[in-house]
Design a protein around this motif. Structure first.
Motif, PDB file in Angstrom:
ATOM      1  N   LEU A 292      10.258   6.105  12.475  1.00  9.52           N
ATOM      2  CA  LEU A 292       9.087   5.606  11.758  1.00  9.52           C
ATOM      3  C   LEU A 292       9.201   4.097  11.595  1.00  9.52           C
ATOM      4  O   LEU A 292      10.281   3.576  11.254  1.00  9.52           O
ATOM      5  N   ILE A 293       8.094   3.407  11.823  1.00 11.26           N
ATOM      6  CA  ILE A 293       8.091   1.950  11.752  1.00 11.26           C
ATOM      7  C   ILE A 293       6.965   1.490  10.822  1.00 11.26           C
ATOM      8  O   ILE A 293       5.802   1.404  11.223  1.00 11.26           O
ATOM      9  N   PRO A 294       7.283   1.208   9.560  1.00  5.12           N
ATOM     10  CA  PRO A 294       6.263   0.682   8.642  1.00  5.12           C
ATOM     11  C   PRO A 294       6.064  -0.811   8.872  1.00  5.12           C
ATOM     12  O   PRO A 294       7.028  -1.581   8.846  1.00  5.12           O
ATOM     13  N   THR A 295       4.816  -1.225   9.113  1.00  3.29           N
ATOM     14  CA  THR A 295       4.565  -2.631   9.428  1.00  3.29           C
ATOM     15  C   THR A 295       3.151  -3.043   9.068  1.00  3.29           C
ATOM     16  O   THR A 295       2.234  -2.219   9.057  1.00  3.29           O
TER      17      THR A 295
ATOM     18  N   VAL B 252       0.807  -1.219   0.000  1.00  6.18           N
ATOM     19  CA  VAL B 252       0.000   0.000   0.000  1.00  6.18           C
ATOM     20  C   VAL B 252       0.845   1.275   0.000  1.00  6.18           C
ATOM     21  O   VAL B 252       0.307   2.374  -0.150  1.00  6.18           O
ATOM     22  N   GLY B 253       2.158   1.147   0.195  1.00  2.86           N
ATOM     23  CA  GLY B 253       3.010   2.331   0.153  1.00  2.86           C
ATOM     24  C   GLY B 253       3.596   2.760   1.485  1.00  2.86           C
ATOM     25  O   GLY B 253       4.032   3.913   1.622  1.00  2.86           O
ATOM     26  N   LYS B 254       3.663   1.864   2.444  1.00  3.25           N
ATOM     27  CA  LYS B 254       4.155   2.220   3.780  1.00  3.25           C
ATOM     28  C   LYS B 254       5.597   2.730   3.767  1.00  3.25           C
ATOM     29  O   LYS B 254       5.912   3.746   4.391  1.00  3.25           O
ATOM     30  N   SER B 255       6.457   2.010   3.081  1.00  3.66           N
ATOM     31  CA  SER B 255       7.878   2.382   3.073  1.00  3.66           C
ATOM     32  C   SER B 255       8.083   3.731   2.392  1.00  3.66           C
ATOM     33  O   SER B 255       8.850   4.583   2.871  1.00  3.66           O
ATOM     34  N   THR B 256       7.390   3.946   1.283  1.00  8.08           N
ATOM     35  CA  THR B 256       7.524   5.213   0.551  1.00  8.08           C
ATOM     36  C   THR B 256       7.074   6.386   1.403  1.00  8.08           C
ATOM     37  O   THR B 256       7.779   7.399   1.515  1.00  8.08           O
ATOM     38  N   ILE B 257       5.920   6.269   2.018  1.00  5.09           N
ATOM     39  CA  ILE B 257       5.392   7.366   2.827  1.00  5.09           C
ATOM     40  C   ILE B 257       6.229   7.572   4.082  1.00  5.09           C
ATOM     41  O   ILE B 257       6.448   8.714   4.522  1.00  5.09           O
ATOM     42  N   SER B 258       6.726   6.482   4.658  1.00  6.06           N
ATOM     43  CA  SER B 258       7.580   6.615   5.845  1.00  6.06           C
ATOM     44  C   SER B 258       8.822   7.428   5.517  1.00  6.06           C
ATOM     45  O   SER B 258       9.231   8.308   6.289  1.00  6.06           O
TER      46      SER B 258
ATOM     47  N   GLU C  13       2.971  11.980  -3.211  1.00 13.09           N
ATOM     48  CA  GLU C  13       2.902  13.354  -2.703  1.00 13.09           C
ATOM     49  C   GLU C  13       1.501  13.681  -2.192  1.00 13.09           C
ATOM     50  O   GLU C  13       1.347  14.364  -1.163  1.00 13.09           O
ATOM     51  N   GLU C  14       0.483  13.199  -2.886  1.00  9.88           N
ATOM     52  CA  GLU C  14      -0.890  13.441  -2.460  1.00  9.88           C
ATOM     53  C   GLU C  14      -1.220  12.655  -1.192  1.00  9.88           C
ATOM     54  O   GLU C  14      -1.943  13.148  -0.315  1.00  9.88           O
ATOM     55  N   VAL C  15      -0.675  11.457  -1.086  1.00 15.62           N
ATOM     56  CA  VAL C  15      -0.885  10.663   0.130  1.00 15.62           C
ATOM     57  C   VAL C  15      -0.247  11.378   1.319  1.00 15.62           C
ATOM     58  O   VAL C  15      -0.830  11.469   2.400  1.00 15.62           O
ATOM     59  N   LEU C  16       0.960  11.890   1.102  1.00 22.34           N
ATOM     60  CA  LEU C  16       1.644  12.623   2.168  1.00 22.34           C
ATOM     61  C   LEU C  16       0.831  13.838   2.604  1.00 22.34           C
ATOM     62  O   LEU C  16       0.621  14.065   3.803  1.00 22.34           O
ATOM     63  N   GLU C  17       0.350  14.601   1.629  1.00 19.81           N
ATOM     64  CA  GLU C  17      -0.436  15.802   1.943  1.00 19.81           C
ATOM     65  C   GLU C  17      -1.709  15.445   2.705  1.00 19.81           C
ATOM     66  O   GLU C  17      -2.055  16.093   3.698  1.00 19.81           O
ATOM     67  N   ARG C  18      -2.383  14.391   2.256  1.00 20.93           N
ATOM     68  CA  ARG C  18      -3.619  13.990   2.929  1.00 20.93           C
ATOM     69  C   ARG C  18      -3.338  13.472   4.340  1.00 20.93           C
ATOM     70  O   ARG C  18      -4.104  13.733   5.271  1.00 20.93           O
ATOM     71  N   SER C  19      -2.243  12.760   4.491  1.00 20.46           N
ATOM     72  CA  SER C  19      -1.884  12.221   5.810  1.00 20.46           C
ATOM     73  C   SER C  19      -1.579  13.350   6.789  1.00 20.46           C
ATOM     74  O   SER C  19      -2.068  13.357   7.927  1.00 20.46           O
TER      75      SER C  19
ATOM     76  N   MET D  17       9.125   9.652   3.188  1.00 20.14           N
ATOM     77  CA  MET D  17       8.726  11.036   2.940  1.00 20.14           C
ATOM     78  C   MET D  17       8.401  11.766   4.245  1.00 20.14           C
ATOM     79  O   MET D  17       8.585  12.987   4.354  1.00 20.14           O
ATOM     80  N   LEU D  18       7.925  11.014   5.242  1.00 19.29           N
ATOM     81  CA  LEU D  18       7.564  11.621   6.526  1.00 19.29           C
ATOM     82  C   LEU D  18       8.782  11.969   7.371  1.00 19.29           C
ATOM     83  O   LEU D  18       8.672  12.750   8.318  1.00 19.29           O
ATOM     84  N   LEU D  19       9.930  11.385   7.047  1.00 20.47           N
ATOM     85  CA  LEU D  19      11.133  11.644   7.834  1.00 20.47           C
ATOM     86  C   LEU D  19      11.371  13.132   8.007  1.00 20.47           C
ATOM     87  O   LEU D  19      11.510  13.627   9.126  1.00 20.47           O
ATOM     88  N   THR D  20      11.434  13.847   6.895  1.00 28.16           N
ATOM     89  CA  THR D  20      11.703  15.284   6.936  1.00 28.16           C
ATOM     90  C   THR D  20      10.523  16.055   7.505  1.00 28.16           C
ATOM     91  O   THR D  20      10.678  16.968   8.327  1.00 28.16           O
TER      92      THR D  20
END
Length: 206
Positions: free
Chosen positions: A77-80, A15-21, A157-163, A23-26
């Motif tokens: 961040l812990i994607p699981t 579903v994209g956990k690693s990618t969003i994690s 990018e849209e997932v990050l913004e929505r999150s 991106m959330l770092l910064t």
């Protein structure tokens, strides 16, 4: 375990956990991402499941402590796809301010996993898990700290913004029900029949 904040990004594989994690770092000012599945392999904390080729049976206590030892301040961040493993451990739970739960329409997830070259049985098990809300069900006891985001048809990018928007407004709760979509419900029935064939081959040596 110190006071390092642990942020869990939960969801079915794919579903994209690693990618969003990443991106959330910064965005959240965190220092690192710890992938429990990678830790389990690196530390030899799993043994092959004889009934499910390509799947490991994990030493859960060993994994918990291995992940905890890798936390770095101010946050990690812990994607699981096993969020309850960490949340049910009180010593870990107290350091988790919220859970980000990523969801993806199972029909889209099927296409994504197939495009990655996954074995058909593994694809079926994961799309069924998403359709039936297996990861979401683990979080029902923690719904008041779970931010659920539908990632279907959204760019990273849209997932990050929505999150981030959901977090800033503290929109918590688990509401997505894929089975209310007739197309998904029909697909689940077909996937179930297909999975039965795989299980029959294993059980009866076909």
């Amino acid at each position: 375990m110190d006071d390092t904040t642990a942020i869990i990004v939960a969801g079915t594989p794919g579903v994209g956990k690693s990618t969003i994690s990443s991106m959330l770092l910064t965005e959240l000012g965190c220092n690192n991402v710890v992938e429990p599945s990678e830790v389990a392999v690196r530390e030899g904390l799993g043994r092959p499941d004889p009934e499910r080729p390509g799947t490991l049976i994990i030493d859960e206590e060993g994994l918990l402590r291995a992940v905890a030892s890798r936390l770095m301040g101010p946050c990690t961040l812990i994607p699981t796809h096993y969020p309850s493993l960490f949340l049910d451990w009180e010593e870990f739970n107290v350091n988790v301010p919220f859970v980000l739960l990523l969801r993806l329409n199972p029909l889209v997830l099927e296409e994504r996993l197939m495009s990655r070259g996954w074995q058909r049985r593994k694809v079926l098990e994961n799309v069924m898990a998403e359709a039936l809300g297996s990861v979401a069900e683990e979080l029902l006891d923690y719904s008041d700290m779970t931010v659920e985001v539908d990632t279907t048809w959204l760019s990273p990018e849209e997932v990050l913004e929505r999150s981030l928007g959901a977090l800033s407004e503290w929109r918590v709760g688990i509401t997505i029900d894929w089975l209310s979509d007739d197309r998904v419900a029909e697909a689940v029935a077909a996937w179930g029949r297909e999975l039965d064939l795989y299980y029959d081959r294993v059980n009866y040596g076909g």
